[in-house]
Design a protein around this motif. Structure first.
Motif, PDB file in Angstrom:
ATOM      1  N   HIS A   1     -23.219 -78.214  -1.453  1.00 48.28           N
ATOM      2  CA  HIS A   1     -23.961 -77.060  -1.940  1.00 48.28           C
ATOM      3  C   HIS A   1     -23.250 -75.772  -1.521  1.00 48.28           C
ATOM      4  O   HIS A   1     -22.817 -75.640  -0.368  1.00 48.28           O
TER       5      HIS A   1
ATOM      6  N   GLY B   1     -24.954 -67.609   0.801  1.00 47.84           N
ATOM      7  CA  GLY B   1     -26.271 -68.081   0.427  1.00 47.84           C
ATOM      8  C   GLY B   1     -26.241 -68.989  -0.778  1.00 47.84           C
ATOM      9  O   GLY B   1     -25.345 -68.912  -1.609  1.00 47.84           O
ATOM     10  N   HIS B   2     -27.222 -69.881  -0.875  1.00 46.66           N
ATOM     11  CA  HIS B   2     -27.316 -70.771  -2.021  1.00 46.66           C
ATOM     12  C   HIS B   2     -27.619 -69.968  -3.289  1.00 46.66           C
ATOM     13  O   HIS B   2     -28.546 -69.149  -3.295  1.00 46.66           O
TER      14      HIS B   2
ATOM     15  N   GLU C   1     -29.197 -70.715  -5.922  1.00 42.01           N
ATOM     16  CA  GLU C   1     -30.553 -70.932  -6.431  1.00 42.01           C
ATOM     17  C   GLU C   1     -31.620 -70.305  -5.531  1.00 42.01           C
ATOM     18  O   GLU C   1     -32.804 -70.244  -5.893  1.00 42.01           O
ATOM     19  N   ASP C   2     -31.239 -69.823  -4.377  1.00 46.72           N
ATOM     20  CA  ASP C   2     -32.174 -69.220  -3.438  1.00 46.72           C
ATOM     21  C   ASP C   2     -32.299 -67.731  -3.756  1.00 46.72           C
ATOM     22  O   ASP C   2     -31.329 -66.986  -3.653  1.00 46.72           O
ATOM     23  N   LYS C   3     -33.496 -67.289  -4.107  1.00 46.23           N
ATOM     24  CA  LYS C   3     -33.700 -65.893  -4.486  1.00 46.23           C
ATOM     25  C   LYS C   3     -33.502 -64.929  -3.323  1.00 46.23           C
ATOM     26  O   LYS C   3     -33.431 -63.715  -3.518  1.00 46.23           O
ATOM     27  N   ASP C   4     -33.387 -65.437  -2.110  1.00 44.00           N
ATOM     28  CA  ASP C   4     -33.168 -64.574  -0.956  1.00 44.00           C
ATOM     29  C   ASP C   4     -31.736 -64.708  -0.430  1.00 44.00           C
ATOM     30  O   ASP C   4     -31.450 -64.376   0.715  1.00 44.00           O
ATOM     31  N   ASN C   5     -30.834 -65.192  -1.296  1.00 43.90           N
ATOM     32  CA  ASN C   5     -29.449 -65.329  -0.821  1.00 43.90           C
ATOM     33  C   ASN C   5     -28.751 -63.975  -0.832  1.00 43.90           C
ATOM     34  O   ASN C   5     -29.270 -62.977  -1.341  1.00 43.90           O
TER      35      ASN C   5
END
Length: 521
Positions: A136, A165-166, A168-172
């Motif tokens: 990932h 950050g990932h 798909e993570d909205k906080d990346n």
């Protein structure tokens, strides 16, 4: 305005029948020649410097699935055929199997010297990503590479910006989509998307950095589009130069009021784009269609004295082609409405990566080379199975599609025999109207309207800047009808109305100064 009940009922029935027929059509097929497997992000550079035999070479990059790097392809016949050269790989983390130069490549040739890089240097920027043990993505590095031997070898130049950050993570805190250009004074500017300002209330914003030394070092970040509130995500900025020396930038606005809508902004110097909190102008037809997601903007010396700005996108909204198989154009330097033309490559959809960041290139014969990614019929939802398609075609930038006009008592319906596979169904009577607002040089111009009746003979009326015209009616070899007239137009924008006839009509397009088709005897 209202039109009579009977014409409205006829119009509704005709639309229902047309939609039913369309639903029974055969599945869509892609149009274009297959190059290779590839998920998206096509970019092409044309070699204008170097040895005589190398000038005119095309070099193409795109995203491929996996960890093999950025594929580099070459054409020496204006894009008719291509052959693979190499994969350009991450030289910074070469010994780390979890890192690779993978995403969002952009390739360009420097038209002038930048620092110690001479004119003709090839620049490749792309996103190198680092994966965790599960594969990932957890960190990103927008890297820049240069080649001074026509793409045979590449060397690492610098890191423009890093993030993590990932995706798909909205906080990346990711960074994405670099777009590098050389300014008139030889400085380099790199535009990109960044998610590193969420704590300040920006979900994602567009920014740039400037290099005074040919990309060895980069200055402070400057914001170009930054919408507060923590929701909207402007991204995927692409910049091109216009003949009046302005710069044009397109971008997508994800999670805005119209999700993915494409906006365009202009700058005199490529650095000052005005208030970052202003979106710019929406790209939209008079009928309300708008391109959405992954836009690319280009200017070509076609379609009139101001040339034509052309924008491709992954999809469309507002009733436009959801498959993103049309291009949007404007021949007034970005002023006024936009119009559609069918793209040379007809891609298949099924996953959002099909059509991400396409490429358009003008060839010497006046045709446009179009390259994009497409899904495949047996696995349309799998971006890993996408393929790169290419095709060249000559496009009509003097043809104004009826479905892009302003509607009164009309509706857009599909038709595989129409110019853009759609047409406008126009209700009966003078209160039903299609309004075209077209840019002109002024003087006398030939206007033609292509139309068809629905079994009851009728003819539309043509009104030019408020004056009713007396056109000549004729038939075309392919079964449509046409009215044509010589009209005096004003310099700048003109209003041309196509009013309803005695019965319901299908209007395909309005054409200005087009080729007159052969007439039936």
């Amino acid at each position: 305005m209202k039109i009579a009940t009977k014409p409205l009922a006829t119009l509704a029935l005709a639309v229902s029948l047309a939609c039913a027929v369309h639903a029974q059509e055969a599945p869509e097929r892609a149009v274009g020649k297959r190059l290779a497997d590839g998920t998206g992000y096509v970019s092409i550079a044309r070699v204008e410097h170097g040895s005589t035999q190398d000038r005119g070479r095309l070099l193409m990059v795109f995203e491929q699935n996996g960890m093999d790097g950025i594929p580099l392809w070459e054409s020496r016949d204006h894009g008719d055929t291509w052959h693979f050269l190499m994969n350009v790989t991450d030289q910074v983390h070469a010994s780390d199997k979890h890192w690779q130069l993978r995403w969002q490549p952009y390739i360009t040739e420097l038209e002038r010297a930048a620092g110690d890089l001479p004119a003709g240097t090839l620049v490749l920027s792309a996103n190198a990503t680092g994966n965790d043990a599960k594969g990932h993505v957890v960190t990103e590095d927008l890297q820049m590479y240069v080649s001074q031997d026509g793409g045979k070898t590449w060397r690492y130049r610098s890191s423009i910006v890093k993030g993590g950050g990932h995706p798909e993570d909205k906080d990346n805190k990711g960074v994405w989509e670099s777009n590098v250009h050389v300014l008139d004074d030889g400085r380099l500017v790199a535009y990109y998307s960044t998610e590193q300002h969420k704590a300040e209330g920006y979900n994602q914003l567009l920014a740039h950095k400037v290099s005074d030394d040919g990309g060895r070092h980069w200055g402070q970040e400057v914001r170009d589009v930054a919408i507060p509130g923590g929701v909207q995500r402007p991204g995927m900025a692409i910049v091109t130069r216009l003949p009046d020396k302005r710069y044009a930038m397109t971008y997508e606005n994800i999670d805005g009021p119209d999700n993915g809508q494409v906006f365009i902004k202009f700058s005199r110097d490529g650095l000052d784009w005005g208030d970052p909190q202003r979106h710019g102008e929406p790209v939209k037809t008079l009928s309300g269609f708008w391109p959405a997601a992954c836009p690319v903007v280009r200017w070509f010396p076609l379609g009139g004295p101001e040339g034509v700005i052309v924008i491709s996108a992954e999809r469309a909204g507002g009733g436009g082609d959801e498959g993103g198989r049309t291009l949007y154009w404007n021949n007034a330097s970005g002023r006024g409405p936009w119009w559609e033309v069918r793209a040379p490559v007809q891609k298949l959809t099924g996953n959002i990566h099909a059509g991400w960041t396409q490429e358009l290139l003008l060839r010497d014969d006046g045709s446009l080379l179009h390259v994009t990614s497409s899904s495949v019929p047996d696995a349309p939802t799998h971006a890993s199975r996408n393929e790169i398609l290419y095709r060249a075609a000559t496009l009509s930038f003097n043809r104004y599609e009826a479905e892009d006009a302003s509607f009164t008592g009309a509706v857009a319906v599909p038709d595989p025999k129409a110019s853009n596979l759609r047409k406008a169904r126009l209700g009966a009577g003078p209160q039903a109207r299609l309004r075209f607002v077209v840019n002109s040089t002024g003087g006398t111009h030939a206007l033609a309207v292509r139309y068809a009746d629905l079994g009851l003979a009728a003819q539309p009326a043509l009104v030019v800047n408020g004056a009713r015209a007396t056109p000549r009616a004729s038939d075309t070899p392919d079964g449509w009808h046409e009215i044509s007239v010589q009209a005096n137009l004003l310099p700048g924008f003109n209003t041309i109305d196509v009013d309803g006839g005695e019965h319901v009509l299908d209007i395909d397009y309005l054409e200005m100064d087009g080729q007159t088709p052969a007439r039936k005897p």
